[in-house]
Write a protein that holds these residues in place. Structure first.
Motif, PDB file in Angstrom:
ATOM      1  N   GLY A   1      -9.406   4.723   9.703  1.00 36.65           N
ATOM      2  CA  GLY A   1      -8.966   4.193   8.412  1.00 36.65           C
ATOM      3  C   GLY A   1      -7.701   4.867   7.911  1.00 36.65           C
ATOM      4  O   GLY A   1      -6.806   4.214   7.371  1.00 36.65           O
ATOM      5  N   ILE A   2      -7.619   6.185   8.090  1.00 32.42           N
ATOM      6  CA  ILE A   2      -6.409   6.911   7.684  1.00 32.42           C
ATOM      7  C   ILE A   2      -5.208   6.437   8.502  1.00 32.42           C
ATOM      8  O   ILE A   2      -4.097   6.271   7.972  1.00 32.42           O
ATOM      9  CB  ILE A   2      -6.612   8.435   7.865  1.00 32.42           C
ATOM     10  CG1 ILE A   2      -7.699   8.944   6.906  1.00 32.42           C
ATOM     11  CG2 ILE A   2      -5.308   9.178   7.636  1.00 32.42           C
ATOM     12  CD1 ILE A   2      -7.348   8.797   5.445  1.00 32.42           C
ATOM     13  N   ALA A   3      -5.427   6.190   9.797  1.00 32.56           N
ATOM     14  CA  ALA A   3      -4.332   5.715  10.651  1.00 32.56           C
ATOM     15  C   ALA A   3      -3.857   4.341  10.214  1.00 32.56           C
ATOM     16  O   ALA A   3      -2.637   4.078  10.138  1.00 32.56           O
ATOM     17  CB  ALA A   3      -4.793   5.680  12.113  1.00 32.56           C
ATOM     18  N   VAL A   4      -4.794   3.448   9.894  1.00 34.40           N
ATOM     19  CA  VAL A   4      -4.413   2.109   9.426  1.00 34.40           C
ATOM     20  C   VAL A   4      -3.717   2.201   8.074  1.00 34.40           C
ATOM     21  O   VAL A   4      -2.749   1.484   7.805  1.00 34.40           O
ATOM     22  CB  VAL A   4      -5.651   1.195   9.343  1.00 34.40           C
ATOM     23  CG1 VAL A   4      -5.267  -0.175   8.767  1.00 34.40           C
ATOM     24  CG2 VAL A   4      -6.276   1.013  10.721  1.00 34.40           C
ATOM     25  N   PHE A   5      -4.191   3.106   7.216  1.00 35.86           N
ATOM     26  CA  PHE A   5      -3.551   3.309   5.909  1.00 35.86           C
ATOM     27  C   PHE A   5      -2.103   3.766   6.085  1.00 35.86           C
ATOM     28  O   PHE A   5      -1.197   3.282   5.394  1.00 35.86           O
ATOM     29  CB  PHE A   5      -4.336   4.346   5.107  1.00 35.86           C
ATOM     30  CG  PHE A   5      -3.756   4.654   3.757  1.00 35.86           C
ATOM     31  CD1 PHE A   5      -4.042   3.847   2.661  1.00 35.86           C
ATOM     32  CD2 PHE A   5      -2.924   5.750   3.572  1.00 35.86           C
ATOM     33  CE1 PHE A   5      -3.506   4.125   1.414  1.00 35.86           C
ATOM     34  CE2 PHE A   5      -2.382   6.041   2.332  1.00 35.86           C
ATOM     35  CZ  PHE A   5      -2.675   5.228   1.243  1.00 35.86           C
ATOM     36  N   ALA A   6      -1.886   4.698   7.013  1.00 30.74           N
ATOM     37  CA  ALA A   6      -0.520   5.163   7.277  1.00 30.74           C
ATOM     38  C   ALA A   6       0.355   4.021   7.800  1.00 30.74           C
ATOM     39  O   ALA A   6       1.532   3.897   7.421  1.00 30.74           O
ATOM     40  CB  ALA A   6      -0.550   6.313   8.285  1.00 30.74           C
ATOM     41  N   TYR A   7      -0.224   3.190   8.650  1.00 29.03           N
ATOM     42  CA  TYR A   7       0.507   2.035   9.174  1.00 29.03           C
ATOM     43  C   TYR A   7       0.836   1.059   8.047  1.00 29.03           C
ATOM     44  O   TYR A   7       1.942   0.503   7.987  1.00 29.03           O
ATOM     45  CB  TYR A   7      -0.327   1.353  10.249  1.00 29.03           C
ATOM     46  CG  TYR A   7       0.362   0.231  10.994  1.00 29.03           C
ATOM     47  CD1 TYR A   7       1.666   0.364  11.439  1.00 29.03           C
ATOM     48  CD2 TYR A   7      -0.315  -0.962  11.253  1.00 29.03           C
ATOM     49  CE1 TYR A   7       2.288  -0.668  12.136  1.00 29.03           C
ATOM     50  CE2 TYR A   7       0.298  -1.991  11.950  1.00 29.03           C
ATOM     51  CZ  TYR A   7       1.604  -1.843  12.379  1.00 29.03           C
ATOM     52  OH  TYR A   7       2.222  -2.865  13.057  1.00 29.03           O
ATOM     53  N   ALA A   8      -0.107   0.885   7.124  1.00 25.14           N
ATOM     54  CA  ALA A   8       0.132   0.015   5.969  1.00 25.14           C
ATOM     55  C   ALA A   8       1.273   0.554   5.106  1.00 25.14           C
ATOM     56  O   ALA A   8       2.121  -0.209   4.616  1.00 25.14           O
ATOM     57  CB  ALA A   8      -1.143  -0.115   5.140  1.00 25.14           C
ATOM     58  N   MET A   9       1.305   1.865   4.921  1.00 21.63           N
ATOM     59  CA  MET A   9       2.363   2.462   4.111  1.00 21.63           C
ATOM     60  C   MET A   9       3.725   2.302   4.772  1.00 21.63           C
ATOM     61  O   MET A   9       4.755   2.170   4.096  1.00 21.63           O
ATOM     62  CB  MET A   9       2.071   3.943   3.865  1.00 21.63           C
ATOM     63  CG  MET A   9       0.909   4.195   2.919  1.00 21.63           C
ATOM     64  SD  MET A   9       1.107   3.373   1.325  1.00 21.63           S
ATOM     65  CE  MET A   9       2.671   4.070   0.750  1.00 21.63           C
ATOM     66  N   ARG A  10       3.738   2.284   6.100  1.00 23.89           N
ATOM     67  CA  ARG A  10       5.008   2.049   6.797  1.00 23.89           C
ATOM     68  C   ARG A  10       5.567   0.676   6.450  1.00 23.89           C
ATOM     69  O   ARG A  10       6.765   0.528   6.196  1.00 23.89           O
ATOM     70  CB  ARG A  10       4.785   2.182   8.303  1.00 23.89           C
ATOM     71  CG  ARG A  10       6.047   1.941   9.131  1.00 23.89           C
ATOM     72  CD  ARG A  10       5.757   2.077  10.616  1.00 23.89           C
ATOM     73  NE  ARG A  10       6.940   1.789  11.410  1.00 23.89           N
ATOM     74  CZ  ARG A  10       6.973   1.751  12.734  1.00 23.89           C
ATOM     75  NH1 ARG A  10       5.854   2.010  13.409  1.00 23.89           N
ATOM     76  NH2 ARG A  10       8.078   1.476  13.383  1.00 23.89           N
ATOM     77  N   TRP A  11       4.694  -0.321   6.424  1.00 17.80           N
ATOM     78  CA  TRP A  11       5.130  -1.664   6.031  1.00 17.80           C
ATOM     79  C   TRP A  11       5.504  -1.692   4.551  1.00 17.80           C
ATOM     80  O   TRP A  11       6.496  -2.324   4.162  1.00 17.80           O
ATOM     81  CB  TRP A  11       4.018  -2.677   6.312  1.00 17.80           C
ATOM     82  CG  TRP A  11       3.887  -3.060   7.746  1.00 17.80           C
ATOM     83  CD1 TRP A  11       3.121  -2.449   8.699  1.00 17.80           C
ATOM     84  CD2 TRP A  11       4.546  -4.142   8.417  1.00 17.80           C
ATOM     85  NE1 TRP A  11       3.255  -3.081   9.908  1.00 17.80           N
ATOM     86  CE2 TRP A  11       4.124  -4.124   9.762  1.00 17.80           C
ATOM     87  CE3 TRP A  11       5.450  -5.125   8.004  1.00 17.80           C
ATOM     88  CZ2 TRP A  11       4.568  -5.057  10.696  1.00 17.80           C
ATOM     89  CZ3 TRP A  11       5.885  -6.058   8.932  1.00 17.80           C
ATOM     90  CH2 TRP A  11       5.451  -6.011  10.264  1.00 17.80           C
TER      91      TRP A  11
END
Length: 341
Positions: free
Chosen positions: A194-204
């Protein structure tokens, strides 16, 4: 009604200058008395026809899957994925219909995963935990590859979120395949995912701080995937619903919810608050029962949490402005509190 994607396409086609599009967004934001950047816009419906078409698509996919599935389970997945792709060439690529596009993407990815699962379980009778995890890993890998292919062809904003969820499933399944005893680490692994997906979301998100392009829609769906992974794994690791919750644990849950609220304010996304709502409701009801009000605990809990969330929503912008201001230079990299100009 015109969506953000429609405006983006008009700008890309040269029909509307970028400045006019920006002025239009600012005008609409002024009418609503809220900065456009603070609204979590995402394209879900373009009209009631979206619902009508989605119902028809769902009926067709269910029928095709059942008919082909009677021949062989693998054929059912192939039929669903194939029909979903063919329908997307019209309803997604040409008509640009939002809800049907979402359903077709999920059907395509799910159909691909179903093909692998059906084939794996037909080849391996009564698979053990390790074999089942291996089949799941292959299914997740195929689903992730399918999501990437679908994105390259149709660019539906929810697609990266589907791919990210499949990628997390792939990693977890691989670990379970290699180390079956790691099943007890399922929740910590989901939290890390979940943290990894959150970081990916923040990149977008940070690539479109003003939230005026398709990238903001992609970030919205990624946050929607990351939030339940983070919230559910966090509270499950605490054992919130395992036995009676004590006063101390209830207070910790409330403090964590406040922390999630601060994160939501900082990134200007509300998914974390929604995903963890059931846990804070339970914790608040425990606190109220501890205080002696047993019969009205549910009513008082709903009153307190509902009032708090409504207040937070009403004063989201000024509260967020104060929180972001405390971050200094980091705050300047986040989505702005107000639209420029």
């Amino acid at each position: 009604m015109y969506s953000e994607s429609d405006i983006d396409q008009a700008v890309a086609a040269g029909v509307m200058p970028e400045q006019v599009a920006s002025d239009f967004r600012n005008h609409v934001a002024a009418l609503r008395a809220t900065p456009a950047v603070d609204e979590e816009h995402f394209r879900f419906l373009t009209g009631f026809n979206d619902i009508f078409v989605t119902i028809a698509i769902a009926l067709l996919l269910v029928a095709v899957g059942n008919i082909a599935g009677n021949v062989h389970a693998v054929a059912g997945g192939v039929a669903v994925a194939g029909v979903a792709w063919l329908l997307a060439t019209y309803f997604t690529a040409k008509r640009r219909m939002a809800l049907p596009s979402i359903v077709l993407l999920l059907a395509f990815v799910g159909g691909l995963a179903a093909i692998v699962v059906a084939f794996g379980f037909s080849m391996v009778q009564n698979p053990g935990d390790r074999q089942a995890a291996a089949i799941g890993a292959v299914a997740a890998a195929v689903a992730a590859a399918g999501a990437w292919l679908h994105w390259r062809r149709f660019m539906v904003p929810i697609t990266p979120a589907a791919g990210a969820a499949a990628a997390v499933g792939l990693v977890v399944s691989l670990l379970l395949t290699i180390l079956p005893e790691s099943l007890r680490l399922a929740w910590p692994l989901l939290f890390v995912g979940g943290i990894a997906v959150f970081a990916y979301a923040m990149r977008w998100d940070l690539s479109d701080r003003a939230r005026q392009t398709r990238r903001a829609d992609v970030a919205f769906w990624l946050h929607l995937v990351a939030a339940p992974m983070i919230a559910h794994s966090t509270f499950q690791m605490m054992g919130v619903f395992e036995g009676d919750m004590g006063l101390g644990k209830a207070v910790v849950v409330l403090l964590l919810y406040i922390a999630f609220a601060l994160v939501a304010l900082v990134v200007d996304r509300r998914a974390l608050l929604v995903s963890s709502l059931v846990y804070v409701l339970y914790a608040m009801s425990v606190l109220i029962r501890t205080a002696g009000s047993t019969e009205l605990s549910l009513a008082f809990t709903s009153l307190v949490i509902g009032s708090a969330l409504l207040s937070l929503s009403a004063f989201w912008q000024p509260i967020r402005a104060r929180v972001v201001a405390q971050l200094g230079a980091w705050g300047a990299r986040l989505p702005p509190v107000q639209m420029a100009g």
